[in-house]
Design a protein around this motif. Structure first.
Motif, short mmCIF file in Angstrom:
data_model
loop_
_atom_site.label_atom_id
_atom_site.label_comp_id
_atom_site.label_asym_id
_atom_site.label_seq_id
_atom_site.Cartn_x
_atom_site.Cartn_y
_atom_site.Cartn_z
N GLU A 24 -60.06 23.67 5.97
CA GLU A 24 -60.73 22.44 5.58
C GLU A 24 -59.99 21.68 4.47
OE1 GLU A 24 -65.21 24.19 6.37
OE2 GLU A 24 -64.09 24.73 4.57
N THR A 25 -60.01 20.34 4.58
CA THR A 25 -59.44 19.49 3.55
C THR A 25 -60.56 19.01 2.64
OG1 THR A 25 -57.57 18.76 4.92
CG2 THR A 25 -58.22 17.32 3.11
N TRP A 26 -60.77 19.74 1.56
CA TRP A 26 -61.84 19.41 0.62
C TRP A 26 -61.40 18.40 -0.42
CZ3 TRP A 26 -66.83 20.47 1.13
CH2 TRP A 26 -67.21 21.51 1.98
N SER A 27 -60.12 18.14 -0.51
CA SER A 27 -59.66 17.24 -1.57
C SER A 27 -58.38 16.51 -1.15
CB SER A 27 -59.40 18.03 -2.86
OG SER A 27 -59.10 17.19 -3.93
N VAL A 28 -58.34 15.22 -1.46
CA VAL A 28 -57.11 14.42 -1.34
C VAL A 28 -56.95 13.66 -2.65
CG1 VAL A 28 -57.22 14.17 1.17
CG2 VAL A 28 -58.36 12.47 -0.29
N ALA A 29 -55.71 13.30 -2.99
CA ALA A 29 -55.48 12.61 -4.26
C ALA A 29 -54.23 11.75 -4.18
CB ALA A 29 -55.35 13.61 -5.41
N ALA A 35 -47.44 6.52 -6.07
CA ALA A 35 -46.15 6.93 -5.52
C ALA A 35 -46.23 8.25 -4.75
CB ALA A 35 -45.11 7.04 -6.63
N TRP A 36 -47.28 9.04 -4.97
CA TRP A 36 -47.42 10.35 -4.31
C TRP A 36 -48.83 10.52 -3.79
CZ3 TRP A 36 -43.60 13.99 -3.50
CH2 TRP A 36 -42.39 13.77 -4.17
N PHE A 37 -48.90 11.29 -2.71
CA PHE A 37 -50.19 11.67 -2.11
C PHE A 37 -50.23 13.18 -1.98
CE2 PHE A 37 -52.70 12.68 1.73
CZ PHE A 37 -53.93 12.18 1.33
N ALA A 38 -51.35 13.78 -2.36
CA ALA A 38 -51.53 15.24 -2.23
C ALA A 38 -52.71 15.51 -1.32
CB ALA A 38 -51.75 15.88 -3.61
N TRP A 39 -52.57 16.58 -0.56
CA TRP A 39 -53.52 16.86 0.51
C TRP A 39 -53.69 18.37 0.62
CZ3 TRP A 39 -50.56 16.80 5.68
CH2 TRP A 39 -51.33 17.29 6.72
N SER A 40 -54.91 18.86 0.39
CA SER A 40 -55.18 20.28 0.57
C SER A 40 -55.46 20.52 2.04
CB SER A 40 -56.36 20.74 -0.31
OG SER A 40 -57.55 20.07 0.06
N GLN A 41 -54.43 20.88 2.78
CA GLN A 41 -54.53 20.88 4.24
C GLN A 41 -55.07 22.19 4.81
OE1 GLN A 41 -50.44 20.49 5.76
NE2 GLN A 41 -50.47 22.67 6.07
N CYS A 44 -54.35 27.63 2.43
CA CYS A 44 -53.85 27.88 1.07
C CYS A 44 -52.63 27.02 0.72
CB CYS A 44 -53.51 29.35 0.86
SG CYS A 44 -54.82 30.49 1.34
N VAL A 45 -52.48 25.90 1.41
CA VAL A 45 -51.28 25.05 1.26
C VAL A 45 -51.69 23.66 0.80
CG1 VAL A 45 -49.49 23.85 2.56
CG2 VAL A 45 -49.88 26.28 2.94
N VAL A 46 -50.88 23.10 -0.11
CA VAL A 46 -51.00 21.69 -0.49
C VAL A 46 -49.72 20.98 -0.09
CG1 VAL A 46 -51.10 20.05 -2.42
CG2 VAL A 46 -52.59 22.06 -2.40
N LYS A 47 -49.85 19.82 0.54
CA LYS A 47 -48.70 18.99 0.87
C LYS A 47 -48.58 17.87 -0.16
CE LYS A 47 -46.86 20.37 4.86
NZ LYS A 47 -45.44 20.67 5.01
N LEU A 48 -47.37 17.70 -0.68
CA LEU A 48 -47.05 16.60 -1.59
C LEU A 48 -46.17 15.62 -0.85
CD1 LEU A 48 -46.23 18.25 -5.04
CD2 LEU A 48 -47.90 16.45 -4.62
N ILE A 49 -46.64 14.39 -0.71
CA ILE A 49 -45.93 13.41 0.11
C ILE A 49 -45.55 12.21 -0.72
CG2 ILE A 49 -46.13 11.87 2.10
CD1 ILE A 49 -48.18 13.89 3.24
N PRO A 50 -44.25 11.88 -0.81
CA PRO A 50 -43.85 10.63 -1.49
C PRO A 50 -44.36 9.46 -0.67
CG PRO A 50 -41.97 11.63 -0.41
CD PRO A 50 -43.10 12.60 -0.27
#
Length: 404
Positions: A24-29, A35-41, A44-50
């Motif tokens: 589950e994705t409980w949080s996005v920021a 300039a950056w987007f973070a996604w709890s996908q 146990c992984v977070v993606k950091l996207i420019p």
């Protein structure tokens, strides 16, 4: 205009047959500068996207997946997409700018003279891990919570103060400045106790004077960020309050509840200004759906403070204009859990139970001169200070958002 789906991101690895991996994705920021987007996908992984520079680029990137265990990269100068292996289910995310290091400072977070960006992640085991965004390196962990860290909020004014909300029924305030560090780690400034249920959400007002927290209770709590004492309980919901957010000028506070209502408050007086009711749209629901399917999951203000976005269990993203009692736009989505506006407006990110993130267009508005003046004044004037001004009553009502 109805929100248009611009892009959808999906987890880049298959779901494991292990319930602890949680998809589950409980949080996005979004980072404060966008300039950056973070996604709890999940997993146990977070993606950091420019972040792409514009909507045209966003549309082109649509869906990205990892292949062969290696993450694809989105180019934005030298920045590259990063994968943070957190080791635990990720519940909360928050960005903050880190102060520049000084000569002689051995802090590994930043190069001398250069500020950097950090991301805090709230984990299933009660830890908070803080990462340096540019490198993707883990900087340090904060220990203290005894259960899931459900939400995180950095002070919006750039001060390195972090508030964490946990299922252990407490909020903790952390001083991440260099003065707040000792041999045992980073200093925990305060433990805020007052909730009797899991704490779901915390939000610091943009002027950094107040903190709102929402738990599995019918009331939200409002705290002073100066004395760390309880200001008041906000009572009015009929079920658990699960999300809260302040307006950009700190003059309004919204709370969302399982009772399918959003209440708009004056945080200075505790007065209820408006209630937004989420009435089910039967055409969008299955015949087997129950009446409580419009339970709220998330609410957030738009950057200019004229709109709200809400995500509910009736599979709809709603956008509300501040001065209207009915939504101005809807978008069908599946199993939504969270929503957040892009810092510069124009679109909204939503997270879902299946680990996806969707990006939607949002109304673009040119704020009126009246609203810009109100926003500027309310940034530094409380409701009581406005009411004490020698100005006409109608103007006071406008400045205190009582002309709805």
């Amino acid at each position: 205009e109805e929100p248009v789906l611009l892009a959808e991101l999906k987890p880049g690895r298959p779901q494991r047959y292990d319930w602890k991996s949680s998809c589950e994705t409980w949080s996005v920021a979004f980072s404060p500068d966008g300039a950056w987007f973070a996604w709890s996908q999940g997993h146990c992984v977070v993606k950091l996207i420019p972040w792409p520079l514009g909507e045209a680029e966003l549309c082109k990137t649509s869906e990205r997946k990892s292949r062969g265990g290696k993450a694809e990269t989105w180019s934005r100068g030298a920045a590259k997409e990063k994968t943070l292996e957190c080791g635990q289910i990720v519940w909360g995310l928050a960005f903050s700018a880190w102060p520049a290091a000084e000569d002689g400072d051995t802090d590994p977070a930043c190069a001398v003279g250069l500020p950097c960006l950090v991301l805090a992640t709230g984990l299933n085991d009660g830890q908070i891990k803080v990462w340096e965004v540019r490198t993707g390196h883990l900087l340090f962990s904060l220990l203290g919570h005894q259960d899931v860290v459900r939400d995180l909020s950095f002070a919006p004014n750039g001060n390195p103060i972090l508030v964490s909300a946990s299922r252990d029924k407490t909020l903790r305030v952390w001083d991440l400045s260099r003065d707040g560090r000792n041999m045992q780690g980073w200093r925990q400034v305060q433990v805020l106790s007052g909730h009797v249920q899991w704490v779901y959400c915390c939000s610091i007002s943009p002027d950094c004077s107040m903190l709102c927290s929402a738990a599995g209770e019918k009331s939200a709590l409002l705290w002073s960020m100066r004395s760390y004492t309880l200001i008041r309980r906000l009572e009015g919901h009929q079920s658990s309050v699960v999300s809260c957010d302040f307006s950009p000028d700190s003059a309004l506070l919204v709370t969302a509840s399982y009772d399918a209502c959003v209440i708009m408050w004056d945080p200075y007086t505790g007065e209820q200004l408006r209630t937004l009711r989420h009435v089910p749209l039967h055409s969008t629901l299955d015949s087997s759906s129950e009446i409580h399917t419009s339970s709220l999951r998330s609410v957030c203000f738009s950057p200019e403070g004229l709109y709200l976005a809400t995500v509910a269990d009736d599979r709809l993203l709603r956008i509300w204009a501040l001065e209207l009692r009915s939504p101005v736009a809807f978008a069908p989505m599946t199993n939504g859990l969270c929503c957040m506006y892009f810092p510069h407006g124009g679109f909204i990110a939503t997270g879902t139970r299946d680990g996806h993130v969707q990006f939607w267009t949002a109304p673009r508005v040119l704020s009126s001169l009246k609203h810009l003046c109100r926003k500027a004044l309310r940034t530094f004037l409380t409701t009581y200070q406005v009411l004490a001004l020698p100005i006409p009553r109608k103007l006071k009502e406008f400045l205190t958002y009582r002309t709805f």
